[in-house]
Scaffold this active site. Structure first.
Site, PDB file in Angstrom:
ATOM      1  N   ASN A 151      84.595 -48.057 -78.269  1.00 43.94           N
ATOM      2  CA  ASN A 151      84.025 -48.047 -79.370  1.00 43.94           C
ATOM      3  C   ASN A 151      83.028 -48.856 -79.700  1.00 43.94           C
ATOM      4  O   ASN A 151      83.229 -49.971 -79.975  1.00 43.94           O
ATOM      5  CB  ASN A 151      85.502 -48.184 -80.253  1.00 43.94           C
ATOM      6  CG  ASN A 151      84.749 -48.091 -81.767  1.00 43.94           C
ATOM      7  OD1 ASN A 151      83.766 -47.707 -82.274  1.00 43.94           O
ATOM      8  ND2 ASN A 151      85.654 -48.615 -82.726  1.00 43.94           N
ATOM      9  N   LYS A 186      81.245 -49.055 -82.407  1.00 42.92           N
ATOM     10  CA  LYS A 186      81.104 -49.615 -83.752  1.00 42.92           C
ATOM     11  C   LYS A 186      79.601 -49.544 -84.057  1.00 42.92           C
ATOM     12  O   LYS A 186      78.874 -48.630 -83.433  1.00 42.92           O
ATOM     13  CB  LYS A 186      81.604 -51.024 -83.916  1.00 42.92           C
ATOM     14  CG  LYS A 186      83.105 -51.246 -83.467  1.00 42.92           C
ATOM     15  CD  LYS A 186      83.723 -52.409 -83.820  1.00 42.92           C
ATOM     16  CE  LYS A 186      85.111 -52.533 -83.043  1.00 42.92           C
ATOM     17  NZ  LYS A 186      86.048 -53.407 -83.747  1.00 42.92           N
ATOM     18  N   HIS A 208      89.808 -45.030 -88.134  1.00 46.09           N
ATOM     19  CA  HIS A 208      89.858 -46.539 -87.745  1.00 46.09           C
ATOM     20  C   HIS A 208      90.073 -47.272 -88.782  1.00 46.09           C
ATOM     21  O   HIS A 208      89.864 -47.326 -89.683  1.00 46.09           O
ATOM     22  CB  HIS A 208      88.596 -46.521 -87.305  1.00 46.09           C
ATOM     23  CG  HIS A 208      88.483 -48.088 -86.226  1.00 46.09           C
ATOM     24  ND1 HIS A 208      88.446 -49.115 -86.825  1.00 46.09           N
ATOM     25  CD2 HIS A 208      88.480 -48.278 -84.686  1.00 46.09           C
ATOM     26  CE1 HIS A 208      88.190 -50.075 -85.689  1.00 46.09           C
ATOM     27  NE2 HIS A 208      88.340 -49.655 -84.709  1.00 46.09           N
ATOM     28  N   GLU A 259      88.962 -50.179 -89.549  1.00 45.84           N
ATOM     29  CA  GLU A 259      87.774 -50.527 -90.281  1.00 45.84           C
ATOM     30  C   GLU A 259      87.264 -49.659 -91.241  1.00 45.84           C
ATOM     31  O   GLU A 259      86.804 -50.025 -92.364  1.00 45.84           O
ATOM     32  CB  GLU A 259      86.421 -50.921 -89.213  1.00 45.84           C
ATOM     33  CG  GLU A 259      86.781 -52.101 -88.506  1.00 45.84           C
ATOM     34  CD  GLU A 259      86.293 -52.326 -87.078  1.00 45.84           C
ATOM     35  OE1 GLU A 259      85.098 -51.565 -86.936  1.00 45.84           O
ATOM     36  OE2 GLU A 259      86.525 -53.216 -86.375  1.00 45.84           O
ATOM     37  N   GLU A 284      96.424 -49.100 -83.096  1.00 43.35           N
ATOM     38  CA  GLU A 284      95.567 -50.308 -82.890  1.00 43.35           C
ATOM     39  C   GLU A 284      96.194 -51.373 -84.079  1.00 43.35           C
ATOM     40  O   GLU A 284      95.764 -50.988 -85.179  1.00 43.35           O
ATOM     41  CB  GLU A 284      94.290 -49.903 -83.418  1.00 43.35           C
ATOM     42  CG  GLU A 284      93.676 -49.002 -82.360  1.00 43.35           C
ATOM     43  CD  GLU A 284      92.128 -49.025 -82.406  1.00 43.35           C
ATOM     44  OE1 GLU A 284      91.563 -49.544 -81.492  1.00 43.35           O
ATOM     45  OE2 GLU A 284      91.465 -48.734 -83.393  1.00 43.35           O
ATOM     46  N   GLY A 325      89.791 -57.031 -82.777  1.00 45.59           N
ATOM     47  CA  GLY A 325      88.541 -58.001 -82.751  1.00 45.59           C
ATOM     48  C   GLY A 325      88.884 -59.462 -82.889  1.00 45.59           C
ATOM     49  O   GLY A 325      88.001 -60.309 -83.234  1.00 45.59           O
ATOM     50  N   GLY A 344      87.205 -51.988 -78.115  1.00 40.87           N
ATOM     51  CA  GLY A 344      85.843 -52.251 -79.139  1.00 40.87           C
ATOM     52  C   GLY A 344      85.105 -52.988 -78.394  1.00 40.87           C
ATOM     53  O   GLY A 344      84.085 -52.702 -77.423  1.00 40.87           O
TER      54      GLY A 344
HETATM   55  C1  PEP Z   1      88.503 -51.219 -81.882  1.00 35.35           C
HETATM   56  O1  PEP Z   1      87.408 -51.270 -82.139  1.00 35.35           O
HETATM   57  O2  PEP Z   1      89.003 -50.044 -81.962  1.00 35.35           O
HETATM   58  C2  PEP Z   1      89.071 -52.192 -80.988  1.00 35.35           C
HETATM   59  C3  PEP Z   1      90.137 -52.251 -80.739  1.00 35.35           C
HETATM   60  O3  PEP Z   1      88.259 -53.555 -81.125  1.00 35.35           O
HETATM   61  P1  PEP Z   1      88.513 -54.643 -80.032  1.00 35.35           P
HETATM   62  O4  PEP Z   1      88.738 -54.225 -78.710  1.00 35.35           O
HETATM   63  O5  PEP Z   1      87.071 -55.554 -80.199  1.00 35.35           O
HETATM   64  O6  PEP Z   1      89.564 -55.347 -80.633  1.00 35.35           O
END
Ligand code: PEP
Length: 246
Positions: free
Chosen positions: A7, A9, A92, A94, A160, A166, A227
């Site tokens: 992902n 982003k 997601h 976010e 998640e 993140g 991510g």
């Molecule tokens: C994501 O964007 O879905 C994610 C899991 O980000 P990260 O791997 O940076 O924690």
């Protein structure tokens, strides 16, 4: 079959996206691992044919639920599909937390994705506070039952935990497995056991080359949504290699 979804982003211009794909080795291991990239809208058409050559699935990070209309700044399922997307991330964290997306809005988007032929990847997960209060399973159950009003043969779910996205704080394989086993149970309640067993359950939250193996070795973890570590082709390739399936 292991599924790995990157992902990106709001990172990567078209040029940067193209350089990334060119830097990836080909993944001809069809049947063992599949690699998907959720790219920014503007990069979709640039990388879709290159992605196909490398056996990657290219997808979008969001769509609107309406077919078309007066929704300034939004994008439709048909638009991303025309640009080369074959799947879409929905719900997601976010989107839920920064842009106020609700389960009912996400359910409508999922319906639109399915009607348009896009494979939906539904993202769910609890916040740190919800986990502390012992509400994790109730939150996951509510997100699954309120978002999944329809099924799709290629539907995927990404668990998640919001506290792990993140932050560098990956859920331990045991914590992730327990949530995944619960999701499998909830999916059994929705679609029956035979169907629930076939739905890929991906873990997301600070996945890195050094923790991917322990995660996917868990019985109910079928892959990962990555991510930050999907932004660099060498790191992402290491994650794919470290699954051990290549
Ligand atoms: C994501 O964007 O879905 C994610 C899991 O980000 P990260 O791997 O940076 O924690």
């Amino acid at each position: 079959m292991i599924t790995l979804v990157g992902n990106w982003k709001m990172y990567k211009t078209r040029e940067e996206a193209e350089l990334f794909i060119k830097a990836l080795p080909p993944f001809p291991h069809v049947g063992k691992v599949r690699v998907l990239l959720a790219a920014p809208f503007t990069a979709l058409s640039t990388i879709s044919s290159l992605g196909r050559e490398k056996k990657l699935w290219i997808g979008a990070q969001n769509i609107h639920d309406a077919e078309e209309g007066a929704f300034t700044g939004e994008i439709s399922a048909r638009m991303v599909q025309e640009a080369g997307a074959s799947f879409v991330l929905l719900g997601h964290s976010e989107r839920r937390h920064l842009f106020g997306e609700t389960n009912s809005f996400i359910a409508r988007k999922l319906k639109r994705a399915i009607a348009s032929g896009l494979v939906p990847i539904l993202c769910i997960g609890e916040t740190a506070l919800e986990r502390e209060r012992g509400e994790t399973e109730a939150v996951l159950h509510k997100q699954l039952t309120e978002c999944l009003l329809e099924d799709h043969p290629d539907l995927m779910i990404a668990y998640e935990p919001v506290w792990a996205i993140g932050t560098g704080k990956t859920a331990t394989p045991e914590i992730a497995e327990s949530a995944h086993a619960f999701c499998r149970e909830a999916l059994t309640g929705l679609f029956g056991e035979a169907r629930a067993e076939k739905i890929p359950l991906l873990y997301g939250g600070s996945v890195k080359p050094d923790n991917i193996k322990a995660l996917i070795d868990q019985p109910h973890i079928d892959g990962a949504l990555v991510g930050g570590a999907s932004l660099d082709p060498a790191t992402f390739t290491d994650i794919i290699r470290n699954t051990g399936v290549l």
